[in-house]
Design a protein around this motif. Structure first.
Motif, short mmCIF file in Angstrom:
data_model
loop_
_atom_site.label_atom_id
_atom_site.label_comp_id
_atom_site.label_asym_id
_atom_site.label_seq_id
_atom_site.Cartn_x
_atom_site.Cartn_y
_atom_site.Cartn_z
N GLU A 474 0.81 -1.21 0.00
CA GLU A 474 0.00 0.00 0.00
C GLU A 474 0.85 1.27 0.00
OE1 GLU A 474 -3.12 -0.04 2.91
OE2 GLU A 474 -3.50 -2.19 2.62
N ALA A 475 2.16 1.09 0.06
CA ALA A 475 3.06 2.25 0.04
C ALA A 475 3.04 2.92 -1.32
CB ALA A 475 4.47 1.80 0.38
N ASP A 476 3.24 4.24 -1.31
CA ASP A 476 3.33 4.98 -2.57
C ASP A 476 4.69 4.78 -3.23
OD1 ASP A 476 0.75 6.52 -2.64
OD2 ASP A 476 1.49 7.14 -0.68
N CYS A 477 5.70 4.48 -2.41
CA CYS A 477 7.00 4.13 -2.96
C CYS A 477 7.75 3.26 -1.96
CB CYS A 477 7.82 5.38 -3.32
SG CYS A 477 8.57 6.18 -1.90
N MET A 478 8.76 2.55 -2.48
CA MET A 478 9.60 1.72 -1.62
C MET A 478 11.04 2.17 -1.73
SD MET A 478 8.18 -2.17 -1.98
CE MET A 478 6.51 -2.59 -1.44
N PHE A 479 11.73 2.13 -0.60
CA PHE A 479 13.15 2.47 -0.60
C PHE A 479 13.93 1.28 -0.05
CE2 PHE A 479 16.98 4.07 1.52
CZ PHE A 479 17.61 4.66 0.44
N ASN A 480 14.88 0.80 -0.84
CA ASN A 480 15.73 -0.31 -0.42
C ASN A 480 16.97 0.25 0.26
OD1 ASN A 480 17.24 -2.59 -0.09
ND2 ASN A 480 17.16 -3.25 -2.23
N SER A 481 17.07 0.03 1.56
CA SER A 481 18.17 0.62 2.32
C SER A 481 19.42 -0.27 2.36
CB SER A 481 17.72 0.91 3.76
OG SER A 481 17.54 -0.30 4.49
N SER A 482 19.37 -1.42 1.66
CA SER A 482 20.53 -2.32 1.71
C SER A 482 21.70 -1.71 0.95
CB SER A 482 20.18 -3.68 1.11
OG SER A 482 20.08 -3.61 -0.30
N LEU A 483 22.89 -2.09 1.37
CA LEU A 483 24.12 -1.69 0.71
C LEU A 483 24.89 -2.96 0.39
CD1 LEU A 483 24.84 1.22 3.16
CD2 LEU A 483 24.61 1.54 0.68
N ILE A 484 25.34 -3.08 -0.83
CA ILE A 484 25.93 -4.33 -1.30
C ILE A 484 27.16 -4.72 -0.47
CG2 ILE A 484 27.62 -3.50 -3.01
CD1 ILE A 484 24.94 -6.07 -3.86
N TYR A 485 27.80 -3.74 0.17
CA TYR A 485 29.06 -3.98 0.87
C TYR A 485 28.91 -4.08 2.38
CZ TYR A 485 28.98 0.95 2.25
OH TYR A 485 28.62 2.16 2.80
N GLU A 486 27.71 -3.90 2.91
CA GLU A 486 27.55 -3.66 4.35
C GLU A 486 27.98 -4.81 5.24
OE1 GLU A 486 23.33 -3.82 6.03
OE2 GLU A 486 22.98 -3.20 3.96
N LEU A 487 27.72 -6.06 4.85
CA LEU A 487 28.08 -7.17 5.73
C LEU A 487 29.60 -7.31 5.86
CD1 LEU A 487 25.38 -9.82 4.76
CD2 LEU A 487 25.54 -8.51 6.88
N SER A 488 30.33 -6.83 4.86
CA SER A 488 31.79 -6.84 4.95
C SER A 488 32.29 -5.85 6.01
CB SER A 488 32.41 -6.50 3.59
OG SER A 488 32.16 -7.51 2.65
N VAL A 489 31.49 -4.83 6.30
CA VAL A 489 31.82 -3.86 7.35
C VAL A 489 31.30 -4.35 8.70
CG1 VAL A 489 31.46 -1.49 8.15
CG2 VAL A 489 31.77 -1.94 5.71
N LEU A 490 30.08 -4.85 8.72
CA LEU A 490 29.45 -5.27 9.98
C LEU A 490 30.09 -6.52 10.58
CD1 LEU A 490 25.73 -4.73 8.92
CD2 LEU A 490 26.99 -3.35 10.59
N LYS A 491 30.74 -7.31 9.74
CA LYS A 491 31.32 -8.59 10.17
C LYS A 491 32.22 -8.44 11.39
CE LYS A 491 34.71 -11.98 8.53
NZ LYS A 491 35.54 -12.42 7.37
N LYS A 492 33.12 -7.45 11.36
CA LYS A 492 34.10 -7.30 12.43
C LYS A 492 33.45 -7.00 13.78
CE LYS A 492 35.95 -3.64 10.37
NZ LYS A 492 34.82 -3.15 9.55
#
Length: 547
Positions: A474-492
């Motif tokens: 029902e949203a008028d738009c969707m925003f994908n907040s994922s970043l292709i590189y993020e798990l490589s940063v969050l891992k540590k």
């Protein structure tokens, strides 16, 4: 060996498999048993007991059991495709409702193709063929990959902590999965393969009803958002973890980080442009599941709105809770703060109507200690160039703002919709990415352990299913907040926290699963992450300060 099963101690010969030991229990189980837990670690039913410990069976009513069921389905279907259409490459893309969307390279998916695949899948299931996990040393694996010229499971060679490389074989077909598979192909009872868009869906049941398929809920807006991001990252040639890791190893990751961040900025700017182009819009409602980056998104959207001549004014739904004694309770008799009935929608709508009409209101402040609203002189009045921004789990539900005409509202759904896969057959769950984000944020800013976050996660998920996901289209738009590189940063950040959970904890198998997934990622330093990035909401160092 001595095994504790349901608080009964059983003497066992070393090397006995779980399926041999508990054959009668497995056969008479009310729900199909598909795996086991040994000392809180998930194992195949072919697991050979070599030490004393605690043993539990995993059936399809269990979250881990249904994961194994889905994984097994992918294995069977990929085997069928390789046999019916040699040379065709199947790719697991996204989860849509209770289904996985897949495509096949070098093959146009038609109803006839689906029929042919289905026929072979049914034969494989009927034959109940054994699925065997085979091991190779790293040296043997090097020779194997040279000879076979395949990428299936090749990422394992780069994992220093892995001394062996594993592949699952069924007859002469092999493939790699980073989780346990069923012991044979006869497990699958409820499934469906159906044509969808340019590919097909693998439909599967839920753990609550493992023998029947629920009605498929099509989500065209969600699918379009996922497709958009997938195509962009395919153009950038970074749609699999193998390719991402290669970029990191070459030292070229900064350019891709900036490209990913530029994509976010472009999308946020387009959303702001869309809002500004319609002067009827006076209320922007933002909703999304936990750890989607809503706070940073709202602030970055605010900057883009100001460039369009609109000034955002925040109104907090959290200040409109009903009085504590009026709060609804759940099945266990506990306060259900996530229910829409926990919000004083009558007062909220009255205030919104006045604000949108240019009148002044005194907004309440909810005192969470006393459980009551208080009035502290917080006067609000909307100027002609101002627009209200509201964020909360119910913001996509029109029942929250029932007095506001639809043409005056702009609803935004934000979620971390992961499009990066480990390889063509092993997808990274959107939920897992959000969970990793939450583990890191909970520790960095709230002082919570990974144990606390994992214990709370099922309850968080239930709230999302009941109050957010059902309204996303029902949203008028969707925003994908994922970043292709993020798990490589969050891992540590995440791995050391997850390693604090030892084998005595019921959460051990979940912690180990997440560690195994993160182990495939090459590290990216925090310095590569821009200070305005959504990722800074979880690791710290954001240019946007908390209000």
């Amino acid at each position: 060996m001595q095994i504790d099963y349901k608080n009964i101690i059983i003497d066992v010969k070393e090397g006995t498999t779980v399926s041999e030991l508990l054959k009668d229990e497995i056969q008479k189980a009310k729900c199909k048993v598909i795996a086991c837990k040994f000392n809180n670690e998930i194992k195949s039913l072919n697991f050979k007991i070599k030490a004393s410990g605690k043993l539990d069976l995993i059936d399809l009513n269990n979250k881990d059991g249904m994961r194994i069921y889905r994984r097994g389905l992918v294995y069977i279907i990929s085997k069928a495709i390789s046999e019916v259409y040699p040379g065709a490459l199947m790719t697991i893309k996204y989860q849509l409702s209770n289904a996985m969307y897949c495509t096949v390279d070098n093959l146009k998916i038609t109803n006839e193709v689906i029929s042919n695949i289905n026929k072979r899948v049914k034969e494989i299931i009927k034959q109940d063929l054994p699925i065997e996990k085979r091991f190779m040393t790293k040296n043997e694996a090097e020779e194997f990959y040279k000879k076979e010229n395949t990428l299936k499971g090749k990422l394992q060679l780069d994992l220093k902590q892995k001394k062996e490389v594993t592949l699952y074989y069924c007859e002469d077909y092999y493939n790699y999965f980073y989780g346990v598979l069923p012991t044979s192909t006869g497990f699958a009872e409820a499934y469906e393969i159906t044509k969808y868009s340019d590919g097909f869906l693998i439909r599967y049941p839920s753990k609550d009803n493992p023998y029947e398929l629920s009605e498929f809920q099509d989500t065209p807006k969600l699918f379009a958002t996922l497709e958009e991001y997938q195509k962009l990252h395919r153009i950038l040639n970074v749609n699999t973890l193998y390719k991402l890791n290669s970029i990191v190893k070459k030292g070229d990751i900064q350019e891709y980080v900036l490209l990913d961040e530029a994509l976010h900025e472009k999308k946020i700017g387009a959303i702001a442009d869309s809002i500004a182009s319609n002067r009827k819009i006076k209320l922007i409602a933002i909703a999304g599941p936990s750890s989607s980056g809503k706070t940073t998104f709202a602030k970055r959207l605010g900057l883009q709105l100001r460039l369009n001549g609109l000034k955002p004014v925040i109104i907090s739904v959290d200040n409109y809770f009903v009085e504590r004694e009026q709060t609804p309770v759940d099945e266990e008799g506990k306060f259900d703060f996530e229910s829409i009935h926990a919000i004083d929608t009558k007062l909220l709508n009255s205030d919104l109507v006045k604000l949108l009409a240019g009148e002044e209101i005194e907004a309440p402040t909810f005192n969470f200690h006393t459980g009551h609203k208080e009035y502290k002189g917080n006067k609000m009045k909307l100027a002609p160039d101002e627009v209200l921004v509201m964020e909360g789990i119910h913001c996509l539900n029109d029942d929250l703002t029932y007095l506001i005409p639809k043409d005056q509202k702009f609803k935004i759904y934000i979620s971390c919709l992961t499009v990066l896969n480990i390889d063509y057959y092993n997808r990274i769950s959107t939920t897992d990415t959000r969970l990793i984000r939450r583990i890191v944020r909970d520790y960095n800013f709230r002082g919570y352990s990974a144990t606390h976050t994992l214990e709370m996660w099922p309850s968080v998920n239930r709230g999302e299913v009941n109050n957010i996901f059902k309204f996303q289209e029902e949203a008028d738009c969707m925003f994908n907040s994922s970043l292709i590189y993020e798990l490589s940063v969050l891992k540590k950040y995440a791995v050391p926290l997850l390693k604090e959970i030892d084998a005595t904890s019921p959460l051990y198998s979940e912690a180990k699963r997440l560690i195994a997934m993160l182990s495939y990622f090459e590290d990216i330093p925090d310095e590569a992450v821009p200070t305005h990035s959504l990722l800074r909401e979880f690791i710290g160092g954001s240019i946007f300060k908390e209000n």
